[in-house]
Design a protein around this motif. Structure first.
Motif, PDB file in Angstrom:
ATOM      1  N   VAL A  27     -35.033  -0.515 -12.547  1.00 37.79           N
ATOM      2  CA  VAL A  27     -34.222   0.304 -13.452  1.00 37.79           C
ATOM      3  C   VAL A  27     -32.733   0.065 -13.235  1.00 37.79           C
ATOM      4  CG1 VAL A  27     -33.603   2.681 -14.051  1.00 37.79           C
ATOM      5  CG2 VAL A  27     -36.001   2.062 -13.733  1.00 37.79           C
ATOM      6  N   SER A  28     -32.324  -0.121 -11.981  1.00 35.01           N
ATOM      7  CA  SER A  28     -30.901  -0.290 -11.685  1.00 35.01           C
ATOM      8  C   SER A  28     -30.390  -1.679 -12.029  1.00 35.01           C
ATOM      9  CB  SER A  28     -30.627  -0.019 -10.206  1.00 35.01           C
ATOM     10  OG  SER A  28     -31.162  -1.058  -9.394  1.00 35.01           O
ATOM     11  N   GLY A  29     -31.262  -2.694 -11.931  1.00 38.25           N
ATOM     12  CA  GLY A  29     -30.820  -4.065 -12.114  1.00 38.25           C
ATOM     13  C   GLY A  29     -30.112  -4.637 -10.906  1.00 38.25           C
ATOM     14  N   GLU A  30     -30.038  -3.872  -9.823  1.00 39.31           N
ATOM     15  CA  GLU A  30     -29.358  -4.338  -8.615  1.00 39.31           C
ATOM     16  C   GLU A  30     -30.171  -5.447  -7.952  1.00 39.31           C
ATOM     17  OE1 GLU A  30     -26.467  -3.326  -7.526  1.00 39.31           O
ATOM     18  OE2 GLU A  30     -26.090  -1.428  -8.542  1.00 39.31           O
ATOM     19  N   GLN A  31     -29.478  -6.303  -7.198  1.00 44.11           N
ATOM     20  CA  GLN A  31     -30.172  -7.365  -6.473  1.00 44.11           C
ATOM     21  C   GLN A  31     -30.599  -6.920  -5.088  1.00 44.11           C
ATOM     22  OE1 GLN A  31     -28.993 -11.507  -6.832  1.00 44.11           O
ATOM     23  NE2 GLN A  31     -28.815 -11.662  -4.614  1.00 44.11           N
ATOM     24  N   ALA A  32     -29.745  -6.157  -4.394  1.00 44.03           N
ATOM     25  CA  ALA A  32     -30.030  -5.768  -3.009  1.00 44.03           C
ATOM     26  C   ALA A  32     -31.094  -4.676  -2.960  1.00 44.03           C
ATOM     27  CB  ALA A  32     -28.752  -5.278  -2.331  1.00 44.03           C
ATOM     28  N   MET A  33     -31.968  -4.764  -1.958  1.00 47.30           N
ATOM     29  CA  MET A  33     -32.999  -3.748  -1.773  1.00 47.30           C
ATOM     30  C   MET A  33     -32.357  -2.398  -1.474  1.00 47.30           C
ATOM     31  SD  MET A  33     -35.968  -5.246  -2.114  1.00 47.30           S
ATOM     32  CE  MET A  33     -37.186  -4.279  -1.228  1.00 47.30           C
ATOM     33  N   PRO A  34     -32.891  -1.307  -2.033  1.00 49.81           N
ATOM     34  CA  PRO A  34     -32.347   0.019  -1.720  1.00 49.81           C
ATOM     35  C   PRO A  34     -32.646   0.409  -0.285  1.00 49.81           C
ATOM     36  CG  PRO A  34     -34.371   0.236  -2.976  1.00 49.81           C
ATOM     37  CD  PRO A  34     -34.049  -1.236  -2.942  1.00 49.81           C
ATOM     38  N   GLY A  35     -31.780   1.216   0.307  1.00 49.64           N
ATOM     39  CA  GLY A  35     -32.012   1.693   1.660  1.00 49.64           C
ATOM     40  C   GLY A  35     -33.176   2.667   1.710  1.00 49.64           C
ATOM     41  N   ASN A  85     -32.674   6.258   0.311  1.00 46.79           N
ATOM     42  CA  ASN A  85     -32.703   6.407  -1.145  1.00 46.79           C
ATOM     43  C   ASN A  85     -34.128   6.348  -1.685  1.00 46.79           C
ATOM     44  OD1 ASN A  85     -29.958   6.769  -2.012  1.00 46.79           O
ATOM     45  ND2 ASN A  85     -29.562   4.657  -1.395  1.00 46.79           N
ATOM     46  N   VAL A  86     -34.962   5.493  -1.119  1.00 49.08           N
ATOM     47  CA  VAL A  86     -36.351   5.399  -1.568  1.00 49.08           C
ATOM     48  C   VAL A  86     -37.074   6.718  -1.284  1.00 49.08           C
ATOM     49  CG1 VAL A  86     -38.534   4.193  -1.282  1.00 49.08           C
ATOM     50  CG2 VAL A  86     -36.391   2.908  -1.239  1.00 49.08           C
ATOM     51  N   THR A  87     -36.906   7.235  -0.062  1.00 46.97           N
ATOM     52  CA  THR A  87     -37.522   8.514   0.297  1.00 46.97           C
ATOM     53  C   THR A  87     -36.965   9.642  -0.555  1.00 46.97           C
ATOM     54  OG1 THR A  87     -37.844   7.750   2.570  1.00 46.97           O
ATOM     55  CG2 THR A  87     -37.923  10.120   2.193  1.00 46.97           C
ATOM     56  N   GLY A  88     -35.659   9.604  -0.805  1.00 44.27           N
ATOM     57  CA  GLY A  88     -35.029  10.646  -1.620  1.00 44.27           C
ATOM     58  C   GLY A  88     -35.583  10.694  -3.024  1.00 44.27           C
ATOM     59  N   LEU A  89     -35.808   9.522  -3.636  1.00 44.17           N
ATOM     60  CA  LEU A  89     -36.369   9.496  -4.985  1.00 44.17           C
ATOM     61  C   LEU A  89     -37.793  10.032  -4.983  1.00 44.17           C
ATOM     62  CD1 LEU A  89     -36.328   8.722  -7.959  1.00 44.17           C
ATOM     63  CD2 LEU A  89     -36.991   6.392  -7.298  1.00 44.17           C
ATOM     64  N   SER A 101     -29.830  11.146  -7.505  1.00 42.14           N
ATOM     65  CA  SER A 101     -29.046   9.957  -7.825  1.00 42.14           C
ATOM     66  C   SER A 101     -28.790   9.186  -6.543  1.00 42.14           C
ATOM     67  CB  SER A 101     -27.713  10.324  -8.492  1.00 42.14           C
ATOM     68  OG  SER A 101     -26.876  11.022  -7.598  1.00 42.14           O
ATOM     69  N   GLY A 102     -28.853   7.872  -6.650  1.00 40.19           N
ATOM     70  CA  GLY A 102     -28.629   7.009  -5.495  1.00 40.19           C
ATOM     71  C   GLY A 102     -29.136   5.619  -5.788  1.00 40.19           C
ATOM     72  N   ALA A 103     -28.578   4.619  -5.096  1.00 37.78           N
ATOM     73  CA  ALA A 103     -28.998   3.221  -5.218  1.00 37.78           C
ATOM     74  C   ALA A 103     -28.933   2.722  -6.652  1.00 37.78           C
ATOM     75  CB  ALA A 103     -30.403   3.031  -4.660  1.00 37.78           C
ATOM     76  N   GLY A 104     -28.006   3.290  -7.447  1.00 37.56           N
ATOM     77  CA  GLY A 104     -27.807   2.791  -8.801  1.00 37.56           C
ATOM     78  C   GLY A 104     -28.673   3.414  -9.871  1.00 37.56           C
ATOM     79  N   VAL A 105     -29.477   4.449  -9.517  1.00 30.38           N
ATOM     80  CA  VAL A 105     -30.313   5.116 -10.519  1.00 30.38           C
ATOM     81  C   VAL A 105     -30.039   6.612 -10.523  1.00 30.38           C
ATOM     82  CG1 VAL A 105     -32.154   3.400 -10.347  1.00 30.38           C
ATOM     83  CG2 VAL A 105     -32.264   5.465  -8.935  1.00 30.38           C
TER      84      VAL A 105
END
Length: 430
Positions: A278-286, A289-293, A304-308
């Motif tokens: 969804v974010s289109g970012e290249q770097a893996m999210p921390g 942020n994954v746990t937060g989502l 909100s975090g990691a570009g989403v």
């Protein structure tokens, strides 16, 4: 991962990993890639297919251009077509060079009509990568899945649809050099491979050989971790198919209740892939942020975090703050200009192709424009196409001049979690 000293398995793997289309190899000119070039030249002659070699000149040393030209000559002597790709914005460090290299290679492979890009990684590389990952303080179990025979390109969006093929991961570096000596083929040794300022060089000096007892145990550990990783990807893919409705404007509607009932590991892997798609970012999210989502989805909270950005209703989209730029100095997203007949990717998430008219793509950056089905909080991040005095929402309206546009969410998820023809989830190690 049994070793194959005679390289017959590697030769067979070339055809298996790329059964159709052009054969494309990233060629450094070192012993590993020259050995693979020889094997692929044999497959090209047998099958009547073209062999293309891509040589990256990083421009990090004064002599790099001459070295690239020499490698191209050696490739052409094998019957291959050689292309020298120049990195025009060199920066110090192996990490920066690796990112640039993968981007250049993926773009070139696509232009050649290839879906597979061959790399000459060996069993020695598997061991070294595994040891490097295990040296990280926060290394988890996924770090054990160091490298397999195939996986998606790590470059995004350049690498969309490109899979990496590594037919020599069961061969040792020493066996490849013995093979080259028998064939009478020369190779070059990059002096940076002896520079102990680089972590991999230091690790390589102390790493066990693949044929040693310790080496074999590390290779077996890698195989077991790859199998576990494939199972994790498959579970995440199946979960997303049940809980996610991909929306044409570049978001997804998620069912938090179904997610809450799923195993947590599958939920975390699914959320990680969603953030990237969804974010289109290249770097893996921390991991935070994954746990937060995941926790926000299960609790029905915004996040909100990691570009989403996730709404309380469970709709996830690109974070408008990431698109517009932030007070901490992070740049916003630049406009994309697409010439007639060309295609481009906007913000890593929207593929836009121009027809007869040039197109300009940029973020909407306002909430007041009513767009049915898109939450107000997410509207500023919508991609808008402007041309011929018209302004249309990407994915919801047809671009002027018979152009075409659409979100890359499904493509990204396929690359991250996809299942190959033999039913196994694709590996993502590089």
């Amino acid at each position: 991962m049994p070793l194959e000293p005679d390289l017959t398995g590697g030769a067979r793997a070339v055809s298996r990993l790329c059964p159709a289309g052009p054969l494309v190899l990233a060629l450094s000119g070192g012993g590993d890639s020259m050995a693979l070039a020889c094997l692929m030249a044999g497959e090209a002659a047998r099958s009547g297919r073209e062999l293309h070699t891509l040589i990256v000149d990083h421009r990090l040393r004064p002599e790099s251009a001459d070295e690239a030209a020499l490698v191209a000559q050696r490739a052409e002597a094998l019957g291959a077509k050689a292309y020298i790709l120049v990195w025009n914005a060199p920066a110090p460090g192996q990490g920066a060079a690796r990112r640039a290299r993968h981007g250049l290679l993926a773009d070139a492979a696509r232009q050649l009509g290839a879906s597979s890009l061959f790399l000459a990684h060996t069993a020695d590389d598997v061991i070294e990568t595994l040891l490097m990952r295990l040296s990280r303080p926060a290394a988890g179990w996924r770090a054990l899945a160091a490298m397999g025979e195939s996986g998606p390109s790590p470059a995004w969006p350049q690498g969309r649809g490109i899979r990496l093929a590594r037919p020599l991961v069961r061969a040792s570096r020493a066996a490849l050099r013995d093979y080259l000596k028998r064939e009478g083929v020369d190779w070059v040794d990059d002096p940076s491979n002896a520079n102990r300022a680089f972590e991999r060089v230091r690790i390589r000096a102390a790493a066990p050989l693949p044929a040693s007892q310790a080496g074999r145990r590390l290779l077996a550990l890698n195989d077991a971790a790859l199998a576990a990783d494939r199972a994790s990807r498959r579970a995440a893919r199946q979960l997303l198919a049940a809980i996610a409705d991909i929306l044409p404007w570049g978001g997804a509607a998620l069912d938090g209740a179904l997610l809450a009932a799923a195993p947590r590991e599958a939920g975390l892997r699914a959320c990680e892939a969603l953030i990237l798609a969804v974010s289109g970012e290249q770097a893996m999210p921390g991991p935070d942020n994954v746990t937060g989502l995941l926790d926000a989805l299960q609790a029905g909270r915004a996040f909100s975090g990691a570009g989403v950005l996730l709404t309380r209703e469970g709709v996830i989209g690109r974070d408008p703050g990431a698109v517009a730029g932030r007070a901490d100095g992070r740049r916003g997203v630049d406009a994309l200009h697409v010439k007639p007949g060309d295609c481009g990717v906007f913000d890593g998430r929207m593929l836009v192709c121009a027809g007869s008219a040039p197109l300009t793509v940029k973020p909407l950056l306002e909430r007041n424009r009513v767009v049915e089905g898109v939450p107000a909080r997410l509207r500023p991040s919508l991609a808008v196409i402007e041309s011929e005095g018209r302004s249309v929402i990407t994915g919801l309206e047809t671009p002027p001049g018979d152009g075409a546009a659409g979100a890359l969410i499904a493509d990204r998820l396929e690359g991250l979690l996809g299942v190959s023809a033999n039913g196994t989830a694709g590996e993502n190690s590089v």
